[in-house]
Design a protein around this motif. Structure first.
Motif, mmCIF file in Angstrom:
data_model
loop_
_atom_site.group_PDB
_atom_site.id
_atom_site.type_symbol
_atom_site.label_atom_id
_atom_site.label_comp_id
_atom_site.label_asym_id
_atom_site.label_seq_id
_atom_site.Cartn_x
_atom_site.Cartn_y
_atom_site.Cartn_z
ATOM 1 N N ARG A 109 46.035 63.087 55.354
ATOM 2 C CA ARG A 109 47.038 63.957 54.714
ATOM 3 C C ARG A 109 48.455 63.575 55.143
ATOM 4 N NH1 ARG A 109 45.147 69.894 55.786
ATOM 5 N NH2 ARG A 109 47.215 70.336 54.964
ATOM 6 N N ALA A 110 48.578 62.911 56.306
ATOM 7 C CA ALA A 110 49.906 62.466 56.763
ATOM 8 C C ALA A 110 50.256 61.091 56.184
ATOM 9 C CB ALA A 110 49.937 62.402 58.292
ATOM 10 N N GLY A 111 49.333 60.492 55.435
ATOM 11 C CA GLY A 111 49.649 59.213 54.789
ATOM 12 C C GLY A 111 48.971 58.003 55.386
ATOM 13 N N SER A 112 48.107 58.164 56.384
ATOM 14 C CA SER A 112 47.391 57.002 56.935
ATOM 15 C C SER A 112 46.281 56.590 55.965
ATOM 16 C CB SER A 112 46.776 57.328 58.299
ATOM 17 O OG SER A 112 47.786 57.391 59.282
ATOM 18 N N ALA A 113 46.167 55.278 55.766
ATOM 19 C CA ALA A 113 45.133 54.770 54.857
ATOM 20 C C ALA A 113 44.019 54.139 55.689
ATOM 21 C CB ALA A 113 45.742 53.731 53.921
ATOM 22 N N ASP A 114 42.859 54.002 55.103
ATOM 23 C CA ASP A 114 41.731 53.296 55.723
ATOM 24 C C ASP A 114 41.390 53.830 57.117
ATOM 25 O OD1 ASP A 114 41.711 51.592 53.488
ATOM 26 O OD2 ASP A 114 43.265 50.345 54.404
ATOM 27 N N VAL A 115 41.417 55.133 57.270
ATOM 28 C CA VAL A 115 41.111 55.733 58.575
ATOM 29 C C VAL A 115 39.606 55.595 58.844
ATOM 30 C CG1 VAL A 115 41.190 57.860 59.929
ATOM 31 C CG2 VAL A 115 42.993 57.381 58.244
ATOM 32 N N LEU A 116 39.280 55.122 60.045
ATOM 33 C CA LEU A 116 37.863 54.975 60.414
ATOM 34 C C LEU A 116 37.419 56.274 61.089
ATOM 35 C CD1 LEU A 116 38.027 51.319 61.827
ATOM 36 C CD2 LEU A 116 37.163 52.055 59.588
ATOM 37 N N GLU A 117 36.674 57.076 60.366
ATOM 38 C CA GLU A 117 36.246 58.394 60.875
ATOM 39 C C GLU A 117 34.921 58.219 61.606
ATOM 40 O OE1 GLU A 117 36.470 60.311 56.943
ATOM 41 O OE2 GLU A 117 37.996 61.627 57.783
ATOM 42 N N VAL A 118 35.002 57.924 62.898
ATOM 43 C CA VAL A 118 33.774 57.558 63.626
ATOM 44 C C VAL A 118 32.837 58.741 63.852
ATOM 45 C CG1 VAL A 118 34.820 55.516 64.723
ATOM 46 C CG2 VAL A 118 34.825 57.709 65.935
ATOM 47 N N HIS A 119 33.352 59.976 63.748
ATOM 48 C CA HIS A 119 32.486 61.161 63.859
ATOM 49 C C HIS A 119 32.314 61.871 62.514
ATOM 50 C CE1 HIS A 119 33.082 61.585 68.531
ATOM 51 N NE2 HIS A 119 32.283 60.601 68.184
ATOM 52 N N GLY A 120 32.645 61.178 61.414
ATOM 53 C CA GLY A 120 32.427 61.744 60.090
ATOM 54 C C GLY A 120 33.588 62.601 59.621
ATOM 55 N N SER A 121 33.310 63.450 58.616
ATOM 56 C CA SER A 121 34.365 64.250 58.011
ATOM 57 C C SER A 121 33.823 65.600 57.567
ATOM 58 C CB SER A 121 34.929 63.514 56.783
ATOM 59 O OG SER A 121 35.774 64.383 56.060
ATOM 60 N N LEU A 122 34.671 66.617 57.732
ATOM 61 C CA LEU A 122 34.331 67.965 57.272
ATOM 62 C C LEU A 122 34.385 68.085 55.766
ATOM 63 C CD1 LEU A 122 36.312 70.417 59.561
ATOM 64 C CD2 LEU A 122 33.846 70.305 59.266
ATOM 65 N N TRP A 123 34.964 67.096 55.121
ATOM 66 C CA TRP A 123 35.209 67.201 53.675
ATOM 67 C C TRP A 123 34.167 66.431 52.873
ATOM 68 C CZ3 TRP A 123 37.988 71.234 53.841
ATOM 69 C CH2 TRP A 123 38.878 71.419 54.894
ATOM 70 N N ARG A 124 33.091 66.000 53.534
ATOM 71 C CA ARG A 124 31.959 65.367 52.852
ATOM 72 C C ARG A 124 30.682 66.094 53.255
ATOM 73 N NH1 ARG A 124 34.323 60.618 54.593
ATOM 74 N NH2 ARG A 124 32.930 60.431 56.378
ATOM 75 N N ALA A 125 29.646 65.986 52.403
ATOM 76 C CA ALA A 125 28.320 66.507 52.768
ATOM 77 C C ALA A 125 27.296 65.496 52.279
ATOM 78 C CB ALA A 125 28.088 67.871 52.123
ATOM 79 N N HIS A 126 26.123 65.516 52.872
ATOM 80 C CA HIS A 126 25.079 64.621 52.385
ATOM 81 C C HIS A 126 23.709 65.233 52.634
ATOM 82 C CE1 HIS A 126 25.163 63.246 56.618
ATOM 83 N NE2 HIS A 126 23.873 63.009 56.419
ATOM 84 N N CYS A 127 22.704 64.591 52.036
ATOM 85 C CA CYS A 127 21.328 65.053 52.198
ATOM 86 C C CYS A 127 20.582 64.043 53.062
ATOM 87 C CB CYS A 127 20.671 65.163 50.822
ATOM 88 S SG CYS A 127 18.920 65.584 50.909
ATOM 89 N N ASP A 128 20.036 64.501 54.168
ATOM 90 C CA ASP A 128 19.283 63.603 55.060
ATOM 91 C C ASP A 128 17.992 63.137 54.404
ATOM 92 O OD1 ASP A 128 20.834 63.248 57.321
ATOM 93 O OD2 ASP A 128 20.138 65.094 58.271
ATOM 94 N N HIS A 129 17.531 63.915 53.408
ATOM 95 C CA HIS A 129 16.234 63.617 52.802
ATOM 96 C C HIS A 129 16.352 62.513 51.747
ATOM 97 C CE1 HIS A 129 12.128 64.453 51.712
ATOM 98 N NE2 HIS A 129 12.478 64.585 50.446
ATOM 99 N N CYS A 130 17.246 62.707 50.744
ATOM 100 C CA CYS A 130 17.323 61.716 49.653
ATOM 101 C C CYS A 130 18.539 60.806 49.772
ATOM 102 C CB CYS A 130 17.325 62.408 48.287
ATOM 103 S SG CYS A 130 18.878 63.283 47.932
ATOM 104 N N GLY A 131 19.460 61.092 50.708
ATOM 105 C CA GLY A 131 20.600 60.201 50.931
ATOM 106 C C GLY A 131 21.787 60.484 50.025
#
Ligand code: OAD
Length: 250
Positions: A109-131
């Motif tokens: 949000r401050a303008g950094s690009a290509d940030v490596l989020e090594v602990h993931g992100s609160l703004w994504r979700a996924h399914c452990d079962h089907c991927g």
């Protein structure tokens, strides 16, 4: 501190490859709670209840309530001068890699690009079962726990205790740390590995390594310089000094 800042500015002004690791301390001045400092998140919640794969399996609703609370907090805050200073620093070098342990999205949000989020992100979700990955995952969640089309439920795409870091993201952060001339560790207590080891690796490979933190950490002895102060003050000051050195006006 001024002498240290000048020394770091001189080193940075001559650097071409920079790698940075940030932790929750860089978002503290935005109003995001840290984890282990006084009144930190892990004083108010048991991480076994909200941040482990077992908790997700046992009580997905409780885990989602915790992360929805954090998403609400983080949506209400703004990036601070430390986040903006890192976005300003990036184009000043041939290569600049920003890895963060934070899941708040404030660097982007401050303008950094290509940030490596090594602990993931609160703004994504996924399914452990089907991927299946849902990116971005809407806030607020339409339902808790959110169903996945496959019949299972989605989970927040954050790294939980006991889980491996996202392989490609951590490999990119490791490569940048091993090849840089200067590395920073900013706003992290440096107790959670393997992320904490990135600036240490950089130092072992010959980089000049700098810690920015108001307090000493377990890894302080591994750094060439420790700048003791809040990132929101130290980083903008550093950017100004690097510019002055580069322009020959220091
Ligand atoms: P911690 O809470 O362990 O450490 C925060 C650090 O930020 C401390 O060393 C503070 O002194 C420092 N700090 C506080 N205010 C600051 C400021 N204004 N400027 C700079 N530094 C400041 O948080 P992390 O090191 O981020 O992992 O924690 C690492 C990981 O542990 C997190 O990513 C999270 C947590 O459990 C997962 O959830 C997997």
């Amino acid at each position: 501190m001024t002498a240290d800042l000048d020394r770091v500015a001189e080193v940075l002004a001559g650097a071409s490859r920079v790698s940075v690791l940030t932790g929750s301390g860089i978002s503290a001045e935005s109003g995001v709670p840290t984890f282990r400092t006084e009144d930190g998140l892990w004083e108010n919640y048991r991480l076994e209840d909200v941040a482990t794969p077992e908790a997700v399996a046992r009580n997905p609703r409780g885990v989602w309530e915790f992360y929805e609370m954090r998403r609400a907090n983080m949506q209400a805050v703004q990036p601070n001068a430390g986040h903006f200073a890192l976005a300003e620093l990036a184009p000043m070098f041939e290569s600049f890699t920003l890895a963060t342990q934070n899941i708040d999205g404030l660097h982007q949000r401050a303008g950094s690009a290509d940030v490596l989020e090594v602990h993931g992100s609160l703004w994504r979700a996924h399914c452990d079962h089907c991927g299946r990955v849902v990116d971005p995952f809407p806030f607020p969640a339409p339902e808790i726990p959110p169903p996945c089309g496959c019949g299972e439920v989605l989970r927040p795409s954050v790294v939980l205790f006991g889980e491996a870091l996202p392989h490609d993201v951590f490999a990119a952060a490791t490569a940048a740390a091993s090849e840089c001339d200067v590395a920073f560790s900013i706003g992290t207590s440096s107790v959670v590995w393997p992320a904490a080891g990135l600036p240490v690796l950089a130092g072992e490979r010959g980089a000049f390594v700098i810690e920015i933190n108001p307090a000493a950490t377990e890894l302080t002895p591994a750094f060439d310089v420790s700048l003791r102060g809040p990132a929101g003050t130290v980083l903008p000051d550093l950017v100004r000094r690097v510019r002055r050195v580069r322009e020959g006006t220091a």
